[in-house]
Design an enzyme around this catalytic site. Structure first.
Site, PDB file in Angstrom:
ATOM      1  N   ASP A   1      -7.418   3.754  12.476  1.00 26.42           N
ATOM      2  CA  ASP A   1      -8.635   4.131  11.762  1.00 26.42           C
ATOM      3  C   ASP A   1      -9.765   3.141  12.070  1.00 26.42           C
ATOM      4  O   ASP A   1      -9.612   2.245  12.889  1.00 26.42           O
ATOM      5  CB  ASP A   1      -8.360   4.196  10.255  1.00 26.42           C
ATOM      6  CG  ASP A   1      -7.857   2.870   9.714  1.00 26.42           C
ATOM      7  OD1 ASP A   1      -8.674   1.954   9.545  1.00 26.42           O
ATOM      8  OD2 ASP A   1      -6.639   2.746   9.465  1.00 26.42           O
TER       9      ASP A   1
ATOM     10  N   HIS B   1      -1.406   7.640  17.371  1.00 24.47           N
ATOM     11  CA  HIS B   1      -2.352   7.938  16.290  1.00 24.47           C
ATOM     12  C   HIS B   1      -3.414   6.835  16.307  1.00 24.47           C
ATOM     13  O   HIS B   1      -3.282   5.787  15.676  1.00 24.47           O
ATOM     14  CB  HIS B   1      -1.624   7.965  14.943  1.00 24.47           C
ATOM     15  CG  HIS B   1      -2.503   8.364  13.795  1.00 24.47           C
ATOM     16  ND1 HIS B   1      -2.798   9.676  13.506  1.00 24.47           N
ATOM     17  CD2 HIS B   1      -3.161   7.623  12.871  1.00 24.47           C
ATOM     18  CE1 HIS B   1      -3.588   9.726  12.449  1.00 24.47           C
ATOM     19  NE2 HIS B   1      -3.825   8.490  12.040  1.00 24.47           N
TER      20      HIS B   1
ATOM     21  N   GLU C   1       1.501   5.506  14.863  1.00 19.64           N
ATOM     22  CA  GLU C   1       0.224   4.804  14.693  1.00 19.64           C
ATOM     23  C   GLU C   1       0.362   3.392  15.250  1.00 19.64           C
ATOM     24  O   GLU C   1       1.455   2.862  15.409  1.00 19.64           O
ATOM     25  CB  GLU C   1      -0.186   4.745  13.220  1.00 19.64           C
ATOM     26  CG  GLU C   1      -1.595   4.210  13.013  1.00 19.64           C
ATOM     27  CD  GLU C   1      -2.088   4.315  11.577  1.00 19.64           C
ATOM     28  OE1 GLU C   1      -3.305   4.198  11.361  1.00 19.64           O
ATOM     29  OE2 GLU C   1      -1.259   4.511  10.674  1.00 19.64           O
TER      30      GLU C   1
ATOM     31  N   ASP D   1       6.020  11.411  19.833  1.00 18.16           N
ATOM     32  CA  ASP D   1       4.808  11.022  20.546  1.00 18.16           C
ATOM     33  C   ASP D   1       3.740  12.076  20.311  1.00 18.16           C
ATOM     34  O   ASP D   1       3.499  12.952  21.141  1.00 18.16           O
ATOM     35  CB  ASP D   1       5.115  10.860  22.039  1.00 18.16           C
ATOM     36  CG  ASP D   1       3.922  10.280  22.798  1.00 18.16           C
ATOM     37  OD1 ASP D   1       3.061   9.648  22.150  1.00 18.16           O
ATOM     38  OD2 ASP D   1       3.862  10.451  24.033  1.00 18.16           O
TER      39      ASP D   1
END
Length: 409
Positions: free
Chosen positions: A23, A333, A388, A379
């Site tokens: 993020d 991710h 992630e 994956d």
């Protein structure tokens, strides 16, 4: 400022730093603890990454590129200290951004919360930074030390201030309810940096748990980080205390090394939780410290086997590091990797690894039917529970690879 910060208005200039994971947010707890692991490599094996090795903007300034990169993160964490010494918990949007590039992530960010965990973790990292940067920049080193002391003193006055996400904030919480490990780490670092016996008196009163449990990570592993530093500074410790720490680490390392002889793929973990790859590497860090104390071949072998597991000798047959190995992950991710229009992901990032709890199935991620814990990894960029990336996963692999490079010479 978000109201949870204790301030009702205003803003904070808080530049630099690294995004925490997949993020675009930044968290003091998970900046400070990884910094401690990154710093340990520099303390034990100085200048492993020399000036100019990384071709970054700071290359050529006479300081290790590795330290330049760590300073970029440390500079950000320093901005998150309130006037009273306490640390704000995180700098985030209210909700996670979509899979877009950084310049397209334009939602309002907030300074959120304040707490004991963030303040103590920062105190530990900043005290460590003071030692490391002293030979290069004494003014910066002193700034870090004074900030560490302020955060520590604030924590003594606020020893149980738990952070919990406010109702309108859904980004990573990094919560904790027990701060004993954080206190131990911060106290250890401040004692070694200052030689102030008032910190030593606190250490003498601590009852240390030397057992490693999967999932310790960013809530508990910092107690080991404190021990590692104390063992590096034998001359500053009373003999009895040094022997306690030494025997504790050696006994734990012996137990972990024995597990490699019976566990599949010769690594120490048999409980695969969120970020299990960091558990594999954190246990390897403990064994690496034992090797520094006693050069037993079985210790070095166990550390190598942990690295082998991460790089492909595992149940899913993938290297878990982007850009490395015959079969690395392609769909981590990670917003930059998903949105940059380049087929390959950003290289050098460690996937979280198998996670038996598969929290992302509620969001549509599909795992193989009746998948075993050790194979609970896919994956796929939607798999935040298994695929992630995160700072506190990249920090132990950096240490382990640096350790193996230096100890294999």
């Amino acid at each position: 400022y978000h109201p949870s910060s204790g301030k009702q208005s205003g803003s904070l200039n808080s530049p630099k730093g690294w995004y925490d994971a997949g993020d675009y947010n930044k968290y003091v707890v998970n900046a400070s603890f990884p910094l401690g692991q990154f710093f340990l490599l520099e303390e034990q094996y100085p200048n492993s990454v020399a000036d100019g090795d990384l071709n970054i903007p700071e290359s050529g300034n006479g300081i290790s590129d590795y330290l330049d990169e760590l300073k970029y993160e440390m500079d950000w964490v320093l901005t998150m200290q309130d006037e009273d010494g306490g640390m704000f918990h995180k700098l985030t949007t209210k909700n996670f951004e979509g899979m877009v590039m950084p310049h397209e992530a334009t939602n309002q960010k907030y300074i959120v919360g304040k707490g004991t965990a963030a303040s103590l973790d920062f105190a530990g990292a900043a005290a460590q930074a003071a030692r490391i940067f002293m030979p290069y920049d004494s003014i910066y080193a002193e700034k870090c030390l004074q900030a560490a002391k302020k955060a520590y003193n604030w924590s003594l006055e606020n020893p149980q201030l738990e952070f919990v996400n406010p109702e309108d904030i859904s980004t990573g919480q990094y919560g904790d309810t027990n701060f004993d490990d954080e206190f131990f780490w911060a106290t250890s670092q401040l004692f070694i940096t200052t030689s102030d016996n008032s910190y030593l008196e606190h250490l003498k009163k601590e009852d240390i748990d030397f057992n490693y449990s999967p999932g310790d990570g960013w809530t508990k592993f910092m107690r080991f980080m404190g021990i590692f530093t104390l063992l590096e500074n034998k001359s500053l410790l009373p003999d009895e205390l040094y022997v306690t720490f030494r025997e504790g680490i050696l006994n734990t390392a012996d137990d972990l090394t024995m597990r490699t002889k019976t566990n599949d793929y010769f690594q120490c973990v048999d409980d695969f939780q969120w970020g299990s790859n960091s558990d594999v590497l954190n246990t390897a860090m403990i064994i690496a410290q034992a090797y520094r104390l006693e050069k037993k071949p079985e210790y070095l072998t166990a550390v190598r086997q942990a690295a082998d597991y991460i790089l492909g000798n595992n149940a899913v047959g993938y290297s878990f590091v982007t850009g490395f190995g015959d079969n690395p992950p392609m769909f981590i991710h990670h917003r930059q990797s998903a949105a940059d229009g380049i087929v390959d992901p950003v290289p050098g990032l460690l996937s979280g690894g198998p996670n038996k709890d598969k929290q992302d199935v509620t969001d549509g991620v599909v795992y193989p039917e009746n998948v075993t814990p050790m194979k609970s990894w896919v994956d796929h960029e939607d798999s935040y529970a298994s695929n992630e990336i995160c700072l506190n996963w990249n920090s132990p692999i950096t240490y382990i690879l640096g350790f193996l490079e230096q100890e294999s010479k």
